[in-house]
Design a protein around this motif. Sequence first.
Motif, PDB file in Angstrom:
ATOM      1  N   GLY A  50     -20.175  -4.376   5.033  1.00  0.00           N
ATOM      2  CA  GLY A  50     -19.785  -4.219   3.680  1.00  0.00           C
ATOM      3  C   GLY A  50     -18.476  -4.994   3.746  1.00  0.00           C
ATOM      4  N   VAL A  51     -17.729  -4.511   2.622  1.00  0.00           N
ATOM      5  CA  VAL A  51     -16.358  -5.002   2.441  1.00  0.00           C
ATOM      6  C   VAL A  51     -15.490  -4.648   3.854  1.00  0.00           C
ATOM      7  CG1 VAL A  51     -14.049  -4.538   1.112  1.00  0.00           C
ATOM      8  CG2 VAL A  51     -16.276  -4.493  -0.047  1.00  0.00           C
ATOM      9  N   ARG A  52     -14.728  -5.710   3.887  1.00  0.00           N
ATOM     10  CA  ARG A  52     -13.885  -5.840   5.150  1.00  0.00           C
ATOM     11  C   ARG A  52     -14.701  -5.538   6.561  1.00  0.00           C
ATOM     12  NH1 ARG A  52      -8.643  -6.512   2.754  1.00  0.00           N
ATOM     13  NH2 ARG A  52      -9.355  -7.426   0.707  1.00  0.00           N
ATOM     14  N   ALA A  53     -15.893  -5.767   6.379  1.00  0.00           N
ATOM     15  CA  ALA A  53     -16.716  -5.717   7.632  1.00  0.00           C
ATOM     16  C   ALA A  53     -17.209  -4.031   8.067  1.00  0.00           C
ATOM     17  CB  ALA A  53     -16.592  -6.691   9.047  1.00  0.00           C
ATOM     18  N   ALA A  54     -16.521  -3.403   7.032  1.00  0.00           N
ATOM     19  CA  ALA A  54     -17.260  -1.799   7.385  1.00  0.00           C
ATOM     20  C   ALA A  54     -18.472  -1.787   7.323  1.00  0.00           C
ATOM     21  CB  ALA A  54     -16.238  -1.064   6.315  1.00  0.00           C
ATOM     22  N   THR A  75     -16.609   3.221   5.369  1.00  0.00           N
ATOM     23  CA  THR A  75     -15.202   3.670   5.359  1.00  0.00           C
ATOM     24  C   THR A  75     -13.874   2.907   5.551  1.00  0.00           C
ATOM     25  OG1 THR A  75     -16.089   5.781   6.297  1.00  0.00           O
ATOM     26  CG2 THR A  75     -13.707   5.426   6.538  1.00  0.00           C
ATOM     27  N   LEU A  76     -12.694   2.797   4.844  1.00  0.00           N
ATOM     28  CA  LEU A  76     -12.014   1.748   5.098  1.00  0.00           C
ATOM     29  C   LEU A  76     -10.644   2.277   5.530  1.00  0.00           C
ATOM     30  CD1 LEU A  76     -12.126  -0.067   1.601  1.00  0.00           C
ATOM     31  CD2 LEU A  76     -13.123  -0.749   3.887  1.00  0.00           C
ATOM     32  N   PRO A  77      -9.880   1.589   6.339  1.00  0.00           N
ATOM     33  CA  PRO A  77      -8.829   2.355   6.882  1.00  0.00           C
ATOM     34  C   PRO A  77      -7.754   2.573   5.764  1.00  0.00           C
ATOM     35  CG  PRO A  77      -9.248   0.110   8.121  1.00  0.00           C
ATOM     36  CD  PRO A  77     -10.069   0.386   6.809  1.00  0.00           C
ATOM     37  N   GLN A  78      -7.712   1.854   4.613  1.00  0.00           N
ATOM     38  CA  GLN A  78      -6.825   2.302   3.688  1.00  0.00           C
ATOM     39  C   GLN A  78      -7.391   1.434   2.449  1.00  0.00           C
ATOM     40  OE1 GLN A  78      -3.171   0.905   4.921  1.00  0.00           O
ATOM     41  NE2 GLN A  78      -3.350  -1.357   4.310  1.00  0.00           N
ATOM     42  N   SER A  79      -6.932   1.889   1.257  1.00  0.00           N
ATOM     43  CA  SER A  79      -7.869   1.111   0.164  1.00  0.00           C
ATOM     44  C   SER A  79      -6.870  -0.307   0.151  1.00  0.00           C
ATOM     45  CB  SER A  79      -6.917   1.750  -1.111  1.00  0.00           C
ATOM     46  OG  SER A  79      -7.417   0.865  -2.305  1.00  0.00           O
TER      47      SER A  79
END
Lengths: 81, 216
Positions: free
Chosen positions: B23-27, B43-47
């Motif tokens: 997904g977004v940012r390869a997550a 899950t992203l490390p941060q927004s």
Amino acid sequence: MTHDPDALEEDEPAQLILSDLVNRVLDKGVVIGSNITISIADVDLIQLDLRLLISSVAALTRRAEEQKARGDLPVRTRPRP
Amino acid sequence: MATYLYGLVLARNAPRVPPGTPGVRAARVRLLPCGPLSALVSTLPQSPDSVSLDDVRAHDAVLQAAVDAGVTVAAVRFRQIFADDDDACRHIKERSDPVSRVLEENDGAVEMRLLLPASVNSVSSVASSPPENVGRGRAYLEALRRQQPPPLRRLIPQVRGEASSSLPNGIAIAHLVQRTALEEYRARVATIPHPRDARIVGPLALYSFVEGESVA
């Protein structure tokens, strides 16, 4: 400079598909937490729209330059209202 | 850490959604059960503090992977980010009634999008069309030139809902169609005179029929 009519024909549909992708992802769909999106992304989304607009204008400019190089004049066939 | 939300499906359809789509940012995307719905999240490390076209494409690609697996998905608008899974689920449950209703009523449906360029001077020929359909289709094109497109669903019986929106370089007309009627839908659309550069995009997640838009 060579003219590739096929490449130009493909360019406009590609731009149309890209602008629809951006439009539907940014502007459609369920809003679950609207305050988050607006407060964080407002400026960035405007920049994204501008990039798309610049891209469209660049394609039109390139087409006009190629028509000019070929000696073609733009022909308007749209009837007057 | 933050939870990024892409879309919603009926809980009973969740097992058919392919896991692990980037997904977004390869997550990697996973399913989050939230009452009657399951959410496609990662899950992203941060927004993220910036937006890229790659993020837009990734958001759409996650939904497309579920659509390609035969699942009806309610698209969630871009950049819906929550503190964690519990926060996301709490917000989803607040909106679950109308979304569940749309998904139940339209289980098995997809969104098709007819893209018409701003210049509609070049019209394709439609040799096999019924005459009355050609006449109404040309009237449609004339209305399109005036930027006042009438509903196309009168000409396409397979359409269960219709919504149009302006693009910087044209018009997009969204149609709600059952998968089982897609072949007939495409055949019917082909009989309507259209600009040479018109395109049909889909099947897609339900972007235009899940947030208050009317369904025919």
